[in-house]
Design an enzyme around this catalytic site. Structure first.
Site, mmCIF file in Angstrom:
data_model
loop_
_atom_site.group_PDB
_atom_site.id
_atom_site.type_symbol
_atom_site.label_atom_id
_atom_site.label_comp_id
_atom_site.label_asym_id
_atom_site.label_seq_id
_atom_site.Cartn_x
_atom_site.Cartn_y
_atom_site.Cartn_z
ATOM 1 N N ASN A 84 0.861 -1.182 0.000
ATOM 2 C CA ASN A 84 0.000 0.000 0.000
ATOM 3 C C ASN A 84 0.898 1.234 0.000
ATOM 4 O OD1 ASN A 84 -2.360 -1.613 0.229
ATOM 5 N ND2 ASN A 84 -2.058 -1.791 2.441
ATOM 6 N N HIS A 97 6.772 -1.395 3.500
ATOM 7 C CA HIS A 97 6.579 -2.793 3.878
ATOM 8 C C HIS A 97 5.813 -3.529 2.799
ATOM 9 C CE1 HIS A 97 3.350 -0.304 5.589
ATOM 10 N NE2 HIS A 97 2.540 -1.321 5.384
ATOM 11 N N ILE A 98 6.167 -4.788 2.641
ATOM 12 C CA ILE A 98 5.446 -5.698 1.740
ATOM 13 C C ILE A 98 4.649 -6.652 2.623
ATOM 14 C CG2 ILE A 98 5.627 -7.471 -0.040
ATOM 15 C CD1 ILE A 98 8.390 -6.356 -0.765
HETATM 16 P P1 5GP Z 1 -0.428 -0.709 5.929
HETATM 17 O O1 5GP Z 1 -1.849 -0.426 6.336
HETATM 18 O O2 5GP Z 1 0.466 0.483 6.223
HETATM 19 O O3 5GP Z 1 -0.250 -1.241 4.552
HETATM 20 O O4 5GP Z 1 0.057 -1.900 6.856
HETATM 21 C C1 5GP Z 1 0.478 -1.702 8.158
HETATM 22 C C2 5GP Z 1 0.309 -3.021 8.865
HETATM 23 O O5 5GP Z 1 1.008 -2.967 10.091
HETATM 24 C C3 5GP Z 1 -1.138 -3.372 9.205
HETATM 25 O O6 5GP Z 1 -1.501 -4.582 8.569
HETATM 26 C C4 5GP Z 1 -1.141 -3.494 10.726
HETATM 27 O O7 5GP Z 1 -1.955 -4.532 11.197
HETATM 28 C C5 5GP Z 1 0.324 -3.717 11.047
HETATM 29 N N1 5GP Z 1 0.734 -3.209 12.342
HETATM 30 C C6 5GP Z 1 0.404 -2.032 12.899
HETATM 31 N N2 5GP Z 1 0.973 -1.895 14.107
HETATM 32 C C7 5GP Z 1 1.693 -3.039 14.329
HETATM 33 C C8 5GP Z 1 2.510 -3.493 15.423
HETATM 34 O O8 5GP Z 1 2.709 -2.823 16.439
HETATM 35 N N3 5GP Z 1 3.074 -4.721 15.287
HETATM 36 C C9 5GP Z 1 2.889 -5.494 14.175
HETATM 37 N N4 5GP Z 1 3.501 -6.681 14.143
HETATM 38 N N5 5GP Z 1 2.129 -5.082 13.122
HETATM 39 C C10 5GP Z 1 1.534 -3.876 13.207
#
Ligand code: 5GP
Length: 111
Positions: A84, A97-98
């Site tokens: 994203n 991140h992937i």
């Molecule tokens: P995005 O929405 O930016 O593509 O993905 C971010 C991801 O990070 C989400 O899927 C969310 O669940 C994950 N995430 C958010 N905070 C944490 C955390 O403290 N630890 C872990 N392991 N994942 C997290």
């Protein structure tokens, strides 16, 4: 500083399943599939569209790590990678991140 930088620095815990000098892979805290991993560069990068030409090898390395980890955990035949880029595309953590998702059927087009 982002949450993922704190995970890289081991300031907050994560379920880390792979690490090398350039990258880290850990379980997503809110999994959207039976397998939901996040593959991140250790180098701080806000989003893919901010990457510079010198980041080409690193970005390629992350894709290699995705395949390597998939092989290690036995899901190499069926997984989906998602990136994203930007808040309107669903990015909520501003460190590249992937997402690696596996363990359930996937539809197309994605939501
Ligand atoms: P995005 O929405 O930016 O593509 O993905 C971010 C991801 O990070 C989400 O899927 C969310 O669940 C994950 N995430 C958010 N905070 C944490 C955390 O403290 N630890 C872990 N392991 N994942 C997290």
């Amino acid at each position: 500083m982002t949450l993922f930088q704190k995970i890289i620095d081991k300031e907050i815990p994560a379920d880390i399943i792979f690490e090398d000098d350039l990258s880290l892979v850990f379980k997503d805290i809110n999994p959207q599939a039976p397998v939901h991993l996040l593959i991140i560069p250790k180098k701080p990068m806000v989003k893919v569209s901010d990457a510079s030409e010198e980041d080409k090898e690193l970005l390629g390395h992350l894709m290699w790590v995705a395949g390597e980890v998939a092989r290690q955990i036995g899901v190499e035949d069926t997984f989906r990678l998602v990136v994203n880029n930007g808040a309107k595309a669903g990015q909520s953590v501003f460190h590249v991140h992937i997402h690696l998702l596996s363990g359930r059927p996937f539809s197309w087009p994605p939501g």
